[in-house]
Design an enzyme around this catalytic site. Sequence first.
Site: not given
Length: 203
Positions: A47, A86
Amino acid sequence: MTGRKQWQQLRQLLALMGTVVLVIGVIFGVRVVLGLFLENNSISGNSMAPTLEPGERIVSRRDQPVHRNDIVILDSPDGTDHLYIKRVIGMPGDTVAVRNEQLYLNGRKTAQPYLKRAFMADAVRLWARRNKRTAEGGQFTDDFDLTTLKATATLRVPKGEYFVMGDNRRVSYDSRNFGFVKASAIQATVVWRYWPLDQMKTF
Protein backbone atom coordinates in the site's frame (compact mmCIF):
# COMPACT_ATOMS: atom_id res chain seq x y z
CA MET A 1 53.44 -14.42 47.56
CA THR A 2 50.98 -16.97 46.21
CA GLY A 3 48.19 -15.47 48.33
CA ARG A 4 48.93 -11.96 47.00
CA LYS A 5 48.89 -13.23 43.40
CA GLN A 6 45.56 -15.00 43.96
CA TRP A 7 44.12 -11.82 45.49
CA GLN A 8 45.26 -9.79 42.47
CA GLN A 9 43.67 -12.33 40.12
CA LEU A 10 40.47 -12.20 42.15
CA ARG A 11 40.44 -8.39 41.98
CA GLN A 12 40.98 -8.51 38.19
CA LEU A 13 38.17 -11.04 37.82
CA LEU A 14 35.83 -8.89 39.93
CA ALA A 15 36.78 -5.80 37.92
CA LEU A 16 36.10 -7.66 34.67
CA MET A 17 32.75 -8.91 35.95
CA GLY A 18 31.88 -5.39 37.06
CA THR A 19 32.70 -4.06 33.60
CA VAL A 20 30.57 -6.75 31.93
CA VAL A 21 27.65 -6.01 34.26
CA LEU A 22 28.02 -2.28 33.56
CA VAL A 23 28.05 -2.79 29.78
CA ILE A 24 24.99 -5.06 29.95
CA GLY A 25 23.25 -2.50 32.14
CA VAL A 26 24.03 0.33 29.72
CA ILE A 27 22.82 -1.69 26.71
CA PHE A 28 19.64 -2.66 28.53
CA GLY A 29 19.08 0.92 29.66
CA VAL A 30 19.58 2.29 26.15
CA ARG A 31 17.15 -0.27 24.73
CA VAL A 32 14.56 0.60 27.35
CA VAL A 33 14.93 4.34 26.74
CA LEU A 34 14.83 3.94 22.96
CA GLY A 35 11.84 1.62 23.32
CA LEU A 36 9.94 4.41 25.00
CA PHE A 37 10.38 6.69 21.98
CA LEU A 38 11.17 4.51 18.95
CA GLU A 39 9.66 1.53 17.17
CA ASN A 40 11.32 -0.89 14.78
CA ASN A 41 8.96 -2.09 12.05
CA SER A 42 9.06 -4.25 8.94
CA ILE A 43 7.00 -3.37 5.87
CA SER A 44 4.47 -5.90 4.63
CA GLY A 45 2.03 -5.29 1.82
CA ASN A 46 2.19 -2.90 -1.13
CA SER A 47 0.00 0.00 0.00
CA MET A 48 2.95 2.39 0.44
CA ALA A 49 4.86 1.35 -2.71
CA PRO A 50 7.03 2.64 -4.22
CA THR A 51 7.97 4.77 -1.20
CA LEU A 52 8.20 1.74 1.07
CA GLU A 53 8.37 -1.80 -0.27
CA PRO A 54 7.65 -5.16 1.41
CA GLY A 55 10.60 -6.41 3.45
CA GLU A 56 12.08 -2.98 4.09
CA ARG A 57 12.74 -2.07 7.71
CA ILE A 58 12.00 1.29 9.28
CA VAL A 59 12.30 3.18 12.54
CA SER A 60 9.37 5.27 13.71
CA ARG A 61 9.13 7.76 16.56
CA ARG A 62 6.39 7.82 19.17
CA ASP A 63 4.80 10.92 20.72
CA GLN A 64 5.69 13.18 17.82
CA PRO A 65 3.34 15.86 16.47
CA VAL A 66 1.62 14.76 13.26
CA HIS A 67 2.17 16.88 10.16
CA ARG A 68 0.79 16.74 6.66
CA ASN A 69 2.61 14.19 4.46
CA ASP A 70 4.02 12.31 7.48
CA ILE A 71 4.08 8.55 7.10
CA VAL A 72 2.46 7.12 10.21
CA ILE A 73 1.97 3.79 11.92
CA LEU A 74 -1.60 3.40 13.12
CA ASP A 75 -3.85 0.89 14.83
CA SER A 76 -5.92 -1.28 12.55
CA PRO A 77 -9.31 0.38 11.93
CA ASP A 78 -10.77 -3.15 11.83
CA GLY A 79 -9.90 -3.82 15.45
CA THR A 80 -7.31 -6.50 14.65
CA ASP A 81 -3.76 -6.70 16.01
CA HIS A 82 -2.29 -5.62 12.69
CA LEU A 83 -0.70 -2.20 12.27
CA TYR A 84 -1.32 -0.01 9.23
CA ILE A 85 1.13 2.36 7.57
CA LYS A 86 -0.26 5.33 5.64
CA ARG A 87 0.50 8.92 4.67
CA VAL A 88 -1.30 11.83 6.33
CA ILE A 89 -3.11 13.78 3.62
CA GLY A 90 -5.81 15.76 5.41
CA MET A 91 -5.29 17.59 8.70
CA PRO A 92 -8.11 18.54 11.11
CA GLY A 93 -10.33 21.17 9.46
CA ASP A 94 -9.15 20.41 5.90
CA THR A 95 -11.33 19.71 2.91
CA VAL A 96 -9.85 16.97 0.72
CA ALA A 97 -10.62 16.12 -2.91
CA VAL A 98 -8.99 14.46 -5.90
CA ARG A 99 -9.97 15.32 -9.47
CA ASN A 100 -8.10 14.04 -12.52
CA GLU A 101 -5.22 12.80 -10.37
CA GLN A 102 -4.81 16.27 -8.83
CA LEU A 103 -5.07 16.64 -5.05
CA TYR A 104 -6.99 19.62 -3.71
CA LEU A 105 -6.67 20.63 -0.09
CA ASN A 106 -8.98 23.41 1.04
CA GLY A 107 -9.73 24.07 -2.62
CA ARG A 108 -6.11 24.55 -3.64
CA LYS A 109 -4.04 22.31 -5.91
CA THR A 110 -1.45 20.55 -3.80
CA ALA A 111 1.69 18.82 -5.06
CA GLN A 112 2.20 15.11 -4.40
CA PRO A 113 5.96 14.64 -4.94
CA TYR A 114 5.85 11.18 -3.37
CA LEU A 115 3.80 9.85 -6.32
CA LYS A 116 5.89 8.62 -9.27
CA ARG A 117 4.38 8.81 -12.76
CA ALA A 118 6.02 5.62 -14.07
CA PHE A 119 4.81 3.66 -11.05
CA MET A 120 1.33 5.15 -11.38
CA ALA A 121 1.06 4.08 -15.02
CA ASP A 122 2.30 0.55 -14.23
CA ALA A 123 -0.12 0.26 -11.30
CA VAL A 124 -3.09 1.24 -13.49
CA ARG A 125 -2.08 -1.29 -16.17
CA LEU A 126 -1.71 -4.04 -13.54
CA TRP A 127 -5.07 -3.15 -11.98
CA ALA A 128 -6.73 -3.20 -15.40
CA ARG A 129 -5.23 -6.58 -16.28
CA ARG A 130 -6.31 -8.13 -12.97
CA ASN A 131 -9.82 -6.75 -13.32
CA LYS A 132 -10.06 -7.53 -17.06
CA ARG A 133 -10.57 -3.90 -17.96
CA THR A 134 -8.84 -1.51 -20.29
CA ALA A 135 -6.14 0.65 -18.77
CA GLU A 136 -6.99 3.50 -21.11
CA GLY A 137 -8.60 6.24 -19.10
CA GLY A 138 -7.98 4.36 -15.86
CA GLN A 139 -6.99 6.43 -12.85
CA PHE A 140 -4.38 5.84 -10.20
CA THR A 141 -6.52 7.76 -7.71
CA ASP A 142 -10.25 7.70 -8.36
CA ASP A 143 -11.97 11.09 -8.08
CA PHE A 144 -13.54 11.84 -4.71
CA ASP A 145 -14.15 14.44 -2.06
CA LEU A 146 -15.00 13.96 1.60
CA THR A 147 -18.70 14.50 1.03
CA THR A 148 -18.97 11.78 -1.64
CA LEU A 149 -17.11 9.06 0.27
CA LYS A 150 -19.45 6.86 2.33
CA ALA A 151 -16.72 6.43 4.94
CA THR A 152 -16.46 10.18 5.60
CA ALA A 153 -19.61 11.89 4.26
CA THR A 154 -18.70 15.28 5.67
CA LEU A 155 -17.18 18.49 4.37
CA ARG A 156 -14.09 18.70 6.56
CA VAL A 157 -11.75 16.46 8.51
CA PRO A 158 -13.06 16.53 12.11
CA LYS A 159 -11.08 17.99 14.98
CA GLY A 160 -8.57 15.52 16.42
CA GLU A 161 -8.73 13.27 13.35
CA TYR A 162 -6.82 12.77 10.10
CA PHE A 163 -7.44 11.63 6.54
CA VAL A 164 -4.80 9.12 5.41
CA MET A 165 -4.00 7.34 2.17
CA GLY A 166 -1.39 4.87 0.96
CA ASP A 167 0.96 6.00 -1.79
CA ASN A 168 -0.14 3.03 -3.90
CA ARG A 169 -3.62 4.45 -4.38
CA ARG A 170 -4.83 1.66 -6.68
CA VAL A 171 -4.58 -1.00 -3.95
CA SER A 172 -4.45 0.91 -0.66
CA TYR A 173 -7.16 0.33 1.95
CA ASP A 174 -7.28 3.70 3.68
CA SER A 175 -9.48 6.60 4.80
CA ARG A 176 -11.40 6.38 1.55
CA ASN A 177 -12.63 3.02 2.85
CA PHE A 178 -12.53 3.15 6.65
CA GLY A 179 -12.89 6.88 7.29
CA PHE A 180 -10.94 9.30 9.44
CA VAL A 181 -8.22 8.23 11.85
CA LYS A 182 -8.33 9.51 15.41
CA ALA A 183 -5.13 11.03 16.78
CA SER A 184 -5.15 8.41 19.53
CA ALA A 185 -4.93 5.64 16.89
CA ILE A 186 -1.63 6.94 15.51
CA GLN A 187 1.19 5.10 17.25
CA ALA A 188 4.28 6.62 15.65
CA THR A 189 5.73 8.62 12.76
CA VAL A 190 8.24 7.03 10.38
CA VAL A 191 11.61 8.79 10.59
CA TRP A 192 14.13 6.42 8.98
CA ARG A 193 14.44 3.49 6.58
CA TYR A 194 17.59 1.55 7.44
CA TRP A 195 17.14 -1.61 5.37
CA PRO A 196 18.15 -2.39 2.72
CA LEU A 197 21.39 -0.59 3.42
CA ASP A 198 21.62 0.92 -0.06
CA GLN A 199 18.12 2.40 0.37
CA MET A 200 18.70 4.21 3.68
CA LYS A 201 16.59 7.34 3.91
CA THR A 202 15.24 9.76 6.50
CA PHE A 203 11.65 10.98 6.36
